[in-house]
Write an enzyme that holds these catalytic residues in place. Structure first.
Site, PDB file in Angstrom:
ATOM      1  N   GLU A 363       0.828  -1.204   0.000  1.00  0.00           N
ATOM      2  CA  GLU A 363       0.000   0.000   0.000  1.00  0.00           C
ATOM      3  C   GLU A 363       0.868   1.262   0.000  1.00  0.00           C
ATOM      4  O   GLU A 363       0.539   2.238  -0.651  1.00  0.00           O
ATOM      5  CB  GLU A 363      -0.905  -0.029   1.240  1.00  0.00           C
ATOM      6  CG  GLU A 363      -1.844   1.150   1.406  1.00  0.00           C
ATOM      7  CD  GLU A 363      -2.986   1.164   0.395  1.00  0.00           C
ATOM      8  OE1 GLU A 363      -3.127   0.225  -0.397  1.00  0.00           O
ATOM      9  OE2 GLU A 363      -3.746   2.156   0.408  1.00  0.00           O
ATOM     10  N   THR A 488     -10.760   7.313 -14.180  1.00  0.00           N
ATOM     11  CA  THR A 488      -9.880   6.847 -13.105  1.00  0.00           C
ATOM     12  C   THR A 488     -10.277   5.468 -12.570  1.00  0.00           C
ATOM     13  O   THR A 488      -9.557   4.878 -11.778  1.00  0.00           O
ATOM     14  CB  THR A 488      -9.785   7.895 -11.974  1.00  0.00           C
ATOM     15  OG1 THR A 488      -8.675   7.571 -11.145  1.00  0.00           O
ATOM     16  CG2 THR A 488     -11.067   7.944 -11.155  1.00  0.00           C
TER      17      THR A 488
END
Ligand SMILES: *[C@@H]1O[C@H](CO)[C@@H](O)[C@H](O)[C@H]1NC(C)=O
Ligand SMILES: *[C@@H]1O[C@H](CO)[C@@H](O)[C@H](O)[C@H]1NC(C)=O
Ligand SMILES: *[C@@H]1O[C@H](CO)[C@@H](O)[C@H](O)[C@H]1NC(C)=O
Length: 571
Positions: A363, A488
């Protein structure tokens, strides 16, 4: 004679236009049909699991094999997956899915609040993209898109330019929650979708709203030319902080600055702002890590905050879309240096996959600057850093697509098979560690081959990860980057003028990077602002615990609100 002359004139005119028009894609790409078939098969199997255990739910819980909500309970995964099913040629899934999508009652939900941002990028965009992909005949999809768009307009209060994101009164088009300010990824991630909605409904209202929001952000006081703070107030149209990042909370605003120009084929858009974003990033954010690392030269993107000592050397999976975005923009504007930076950034992002025990990236990750400083960022494993030029920070993987998204752009722009091989290796690692009882699941720790899975899989697995993976191996002329621009959430929109000439937006040359921090106010670990973390249940708490913030109640609540607010942005 007459005829021949005419033909010659036409040829000359045509070749002049073509020589100016830049192409995004390299002509040396080729398909790899057996790898494409393997990705397709995995998508089909995961999606059938979704239909079996969670049909009509927003998400499939891959371990407990149940459905879960969170996105209005309108079937986010079903709707989000359909453009990928179309790109892969699964006509049966698309046909049933469009019937499903048209049956959803988008006028009502029992959930509150509804995120304007998420609803726009997933549901609204998918309806519009499906309409285009299926031949622009199914007006029922536009009707659904219009219903969603009409509810989203409730985010704008009075004459405000920038909307509030949290829609707390969806069913009756009521006022949004105005207690939190906006962030630029919310007000700045509407223009592609709302432009297409206006085009296909003939109603300019949507585009006008998105454009005034975009303009307000672009016209606000920037931290550096083209680089804006993450928070912005819809009341004053000014930044609420000076935290600059290409990662979560800001990302898709920067992404759309260049993509909107490509969508409508015009440099008279936000492209000059994007050029400034790139130039300021090269000067102040791009980092070639040093301080113990002596391996091959690496290129990272850092965060930046003047009130926190300038450069903050860490980056995120969410932010890793930037490599692909710079490759796209650099190719359109024929700026080789920007393309090369994009390729280098894609390389360091996929490096967080190739260097991990599972072959999957984290992450977020951290590094040191050219001067060897960290500005309060913690390097957990110095030996690993010295060897690799980065260190893992938040180690979960929630099936995010951005790193492979950038690998997709790198492949299509260069035709270098190395990128296909990197994607293939990543895909196999993801299958190995994320394959769950049903579909794929997020995992807790990419640096641990005994990692546990998390009972979570968001709809972007289907909309984005599977789509980008597939397209890396598919016929390169299919969904060409010269003919389509992705929103996106990876829903493709047709580019209006495929051979548009962008030379008017010339870059000139890129500035030289600044090597020293712009401020002396270097921070300690407890002072450095926290990045945006993933929205997986439990993880935010875990992160705060690991940061030792347990005793700082007010601060934790503040951070938690912020993380909650930002958590799903730029998926
Ligand atoms: C939602 O409301 C709009 C406007 O009143 C209406 O045109 C549309 O049919 C409604 N959709 C559904 C599914 O009821
Ligand atoms: C890494 O590359 C950059 C850009 O080409 C250059 O300015 C820098 O000096 C290089 N660093 C090292 C340690 O070679
Ligand atoms: C992840 O796994 C590594 C290797 O087993 C371990 O050292 C590290 O503490 C783990 N991190 C977390 C947050 O669990």
């Amino acid at each position: 004679m007459q005829l021949k002359l005419t033909v010659i004139t036409l040829t000359v005119a045509l070749s002049t236009t073509l020589s100016k028009a830049a192409t995004v894609q390299s002509s040396s790409c080729s398909s790899d049909s057996s790898r494409a078939a393997a990705v397709k098969a995995s998508f089909r199997s995961s999606f059938e699991d979704y239909l079996q255990y969670a049909r009509g739910s927003d998400e499939l819980l891959p371990i407990s094999k149940k459905g879960s909500g969170g996105f209005g309970n309108w079937g986010a995964t079903y709707v989000d997956a359909l453009t990928t099913a179309h790109v892969m040629g699964f006509d049966d899934i698309v046909k049933d899915g469009i019937t499903f999508t048209k049956s959803v009652d988008f006028n009502h939900t029992s959930q509150t609040p509804i995120s304007l941002f998420e609803t726009n990028i997933r549901y609204l965009a998918s309806c519009l993209s499906l309409y285009e992909l299926t031949g622009k005949s199914d007006k029922g999809l536009i009707k659904q898109a219009k219903t969603i768009g009409d509810h989203l307009l409730a985010g704008w209060v009075g004459d405000n330019a920038i909307p509030y994101n949290s829609l707390v009164s969806w069913n009756d088009f009521g006022a949004p929650d105005t207690s939190n300010d906006a962030i630029i990824a919310e007000g700045g991630t509407l223009i592609l979708e709302f432009d297409r909605l206006s085009k296909y409904t003939g109603d300019s209202t949507y585009l006008e709203h998105a454009a005034k929001s975009m303009k307000a952000i672009v016209d606000s006081v920037a931290v550096l030319p083209g680089l804006y703070g993450q928070g912005i107030s819809p009341k004053t149209n000014q930044a609420t902080n000076d935290y600059v990042t290409w990662g979560g909370g800001s990302d898709s605003f920067f992404e759309y600055l260049i993509k909107y120009g490509q969508l409508i084929g015009s440099t008279d858009t936000y492209i000059p702002t994007w050029v400034n974003s790139v130039k300021s990033s090269v000067k102040n954010l791009i980092t070639h890590p040093a301080g113990g690392y002596t391996g091959p030269n690496l290129t990272h993107m850092a965060d930046y905050s003047p009130s926190n000592g300038g450069k903050i050397p860490r980056f995120s999976h969410l932010g890793c879309f930037v490599g692909g975005n710079w490759i796209l923009g650099g190719r359109l504007l024929t700026n080789k240096d920007t393309v090369n930076y994009g390729l280098a950034l894609a390389d360091s992002c996929i490096g967080t996959y190739t260097k991990s025990a599972t072959g999957i990236g984290p992450e977020s990750y951290v590094f040191k600057t050219e001067s060897g400083g960290t500005n309060g960022v913690t390097i957990h494993n110095e030996a690993f850093y010295d060897k690799n030029g980065f260190d893992y920070d938040v180690v979960d993987y929630v099936l995010r697509p951005e790193v492979l998204e950038s690998v997709f752009y790198a492949y299509r722009a260069t035709g270098d098979k190395r990128w296909q091989d990197l994607a293939w290796t990543a895909f196999n690692s993801i299958k190995k560690y994320c394959q769950a009882p049903a579909a794929l699941a997020a995992i807790e720790n990419v640096t641990d081959t005994n990692t546990k899975q998390i009972d979570n899989s968001q709809s972007f697995l289907y909309a984005e990860l599977y789509k980008y993976l597939f397209l890396i191996f598919d016929d390169p002329e299919h969904i060409s980057l010269d003919k389509y621009v992705f929103n996106t959430e990876a829903h493709p929109f047709e580019v209006e003028k495929p051979n548009a000439d962008y030379s008017a937006a010339s870059f000139g040359s890129l500035p030289s990077p600044e090597r020293s921090p712009t401020s002396t106010a270097q921070k300690t670990a407890s002072q450095v602002p926290k990045p945006t973390y993933s929205g997986v249940p439990g993880l935010v708490q875990k992160v705060f615990n690991s940061l030792g913030l347990r005793d700082h109640r007010a601060r934790r609540e503040d951070l938690e609100t912020r993380a909650q607010k930002l958590r799903r942005v730029r998926l």
